[in-house]
Design a protein around this motif. Structure first.
Motif, short mmCIF file in Angstrom:
data_model
loop_
_atom_site.label_atom_id
_atom_site.label_comp_id
_atom_site.label_asym_id
_atom_site.label_seq_id
_atom_site.Cartn_x
_atom_site.Cartn_y
_atom_site.Cartn_z
N THR A 152 -7.28 -4.72 0.27
CA THR A 152 -6.23 -4.49 1.25
C THR A 152 -6.35 -5.56 2.34
OG1 THR A 152 -7.58 -3.08 2.67
CG2 THR A 152 -6.40 -2.00 0.83
N ASP B 211 -8.00 -10.98 -3.81
CA ASP B 211 -6.63 -10.59 -4.15
C ASP B 211 -6.52 -9.09 -4.43
OD1 ASP B 211 -5.70 -13.15 -3.84
OD2 ASP B 211 -5.78 -13.66 -5.98
N GLN B 212 -7.64 -8.44 -4.70
CA GLN B 212 -7.63 -7.02 -5.01
C GLN B 212 -7.88 -6.15 -3.77
OE1 GLN B 212 -6.69 -6.58 -8.15
NE2 GLN B 212 -6.84 -8.82 -8.26
N ASP C 106 -0.77 -11.08 -2.62
CA ASP C 106 -0.56 -11.08 -4.06
C ASP C 106 0.76 -10.39 -4.39
OD1 ASP C 106 -1.73 -12.00 -6.45
OD2 ASP C 106 -2.19 -9.93 -7.03
N SER D 223 -5.07 -11.16 -0.49
CA SER D 223 -5.19 -9.71 -0.39
C SER D 223 -4.12 -9.12 -1.30
CB SER D 223 -4.99 -9.22 1.05
OG SER D 223 -3.63 -9.41 1.44
N GLN D 224 -4.12 -7.81 -1.39
CA GLN D 224 -3.07 -7.16 -2.17
C GLN D 224 -1.70 -7.49 -1.60
OE1 GLN D 224 -4.19 -3.04 -1.95
NE2 GLN D 224 -5.71 -3.21 -3.59
#
Length: 315
Positions: A65, A62-63, A304, A300-301
């Motif tokens: 790219t 989730d953090q 999220d 991914s960002q």
């Protein structure tokens, strides 16, 4: 550090844990859900992410790219493809999901491996395990403390032999995992049933009667009134556990009790992921097909952030 005090401590903890009169001992091995998230792909893919990666690993994606997520997912695909034929089958996907969900087991095995592979040859022999765990009883074979270490060692040796499929008494990492966590392996299920029956069968007739069944779960300690759950367990034994109504549970009845045929969450999720990603509908996935549907497998960002926007709109 001497091992004997540790084993003694463990034994006392077991005795203490089983002496609480109202505490129910859990013998049944259930197939746990893959995620606590609600499975609704229309809303989001959170359930799929945790099923595919495991809860903690899903958070790390989730953090990232989208580009980083795709790159790391592509690397995972190469590990999932066991036979290296360029395709991921339902069975390979299922095996991967089970591995991701049981990562804590493999972490435990890694910790124990370091302290038992004494000669560093990449194998744990029975002699290495025995010496590391029970070496002291060679000097004191019958310790006068009410706990049979010799019996524990014999039981471990029997389990080790069953886990060691090539019969050389040297376990590789997979065999050592089966030894430490037999409930996770189909070929070890018989030993799980046998050990459970030995624990509960106090009169040595090779069967489990009602008193032994209840006695394993509940220590009355002079209290004449039973908790409601104990009464329910008596009914469960009579109506469901004892299938042939002879008043006792045999090996097959015990197996049905402690190793129920639960819904296979990993199998269902593997089929779901393959079906949703299989662009050419050949029943298997290429690396490109998986990466093209990366948001189904990993976060991914971007995903999220999208969920954050959805939550904001709802608010």
């Amino acid at each position: 550090m001497e091992l004997r005090p540790l084993v003694m401590c463990f034994a006392l903890c077991v005795v203490y844990a089983t002496s609480k009169p109202t505490e129910k001992k859990e013998r049944v091995h259930h197939d746990e859900p893959l995620s606590d998230r609600h499975h609704d792909d229309v809303e989001n893919f959170d359930y799929d992410h945790e099923a595919f990666l495991g809860q903690e690993e899903a958070k790390t994606f989730d953090q990232l790219t989208p580009e980083e997520s795709k790159e790391r997912l592509g690397m995972l695909v190469e590990r999932i493809d066991d036979d290296k034929d360029g395709y991921v089958t339902v069975e390979e996907m299922k095996k991967w999901i089970k591995h991701a969900q049981k990562r804590w087991i493999y972490d435990d095995v890694d910790r124990q491996w370091k302290s038992h592979d004494l000669n560093g040859d990449g194998l744990v022999s029975w002699e290495e395990y025995k010496n590391a765990t029970y070496g002291y009883i060679m000097d004191d074979p019958d310790p006068d403390d009410g706990f049979s270490y010799r019996q524990m060692m014999d039981r471990d040796e029997r389990r080790f032999k069953m886990a060691n499929q090539d019969n050389d008494m040297k376990a590789n990492k997979e065999e050592f995992t089966a030894f430490l966590h037999p409930e996770e392996y189909d070929h070890m299920k018989d030993i799980v049933v046998l050990e459970t029956m030995e624990d509960i069968d106090k009169n040595g007739d090779g069967l489990i009667d009602l008193d032994e069944y209840i006695g394993d779960m509940y220590n009355q300690e002079g209290d004449s009134s039973e908790p409601e759950w104990v009464k329910t367990e008596r009914e469960q034994f009579t109506e469901f556990r004892d299938k042939n109504k002879d008043g006792k549970m045999d090996k097959e009845e015990t197996r049905d009790w402690i190793l129920p045929s639960d819904y296979d969450h990993a199998d269902a999720e593997a089929k779901h992921l393959v079906y949703e990603s299989d662009a050419d509908k050949d029943g298997r996935l290429t690396k490109a097909e998986i990466v093209d549907k990366y948001d189904l497998f990993v976060g991914s960002q971007a995903t999220d952030f999208g969920e954050a926007l959805t939550r904001h709109d709802e608010f």
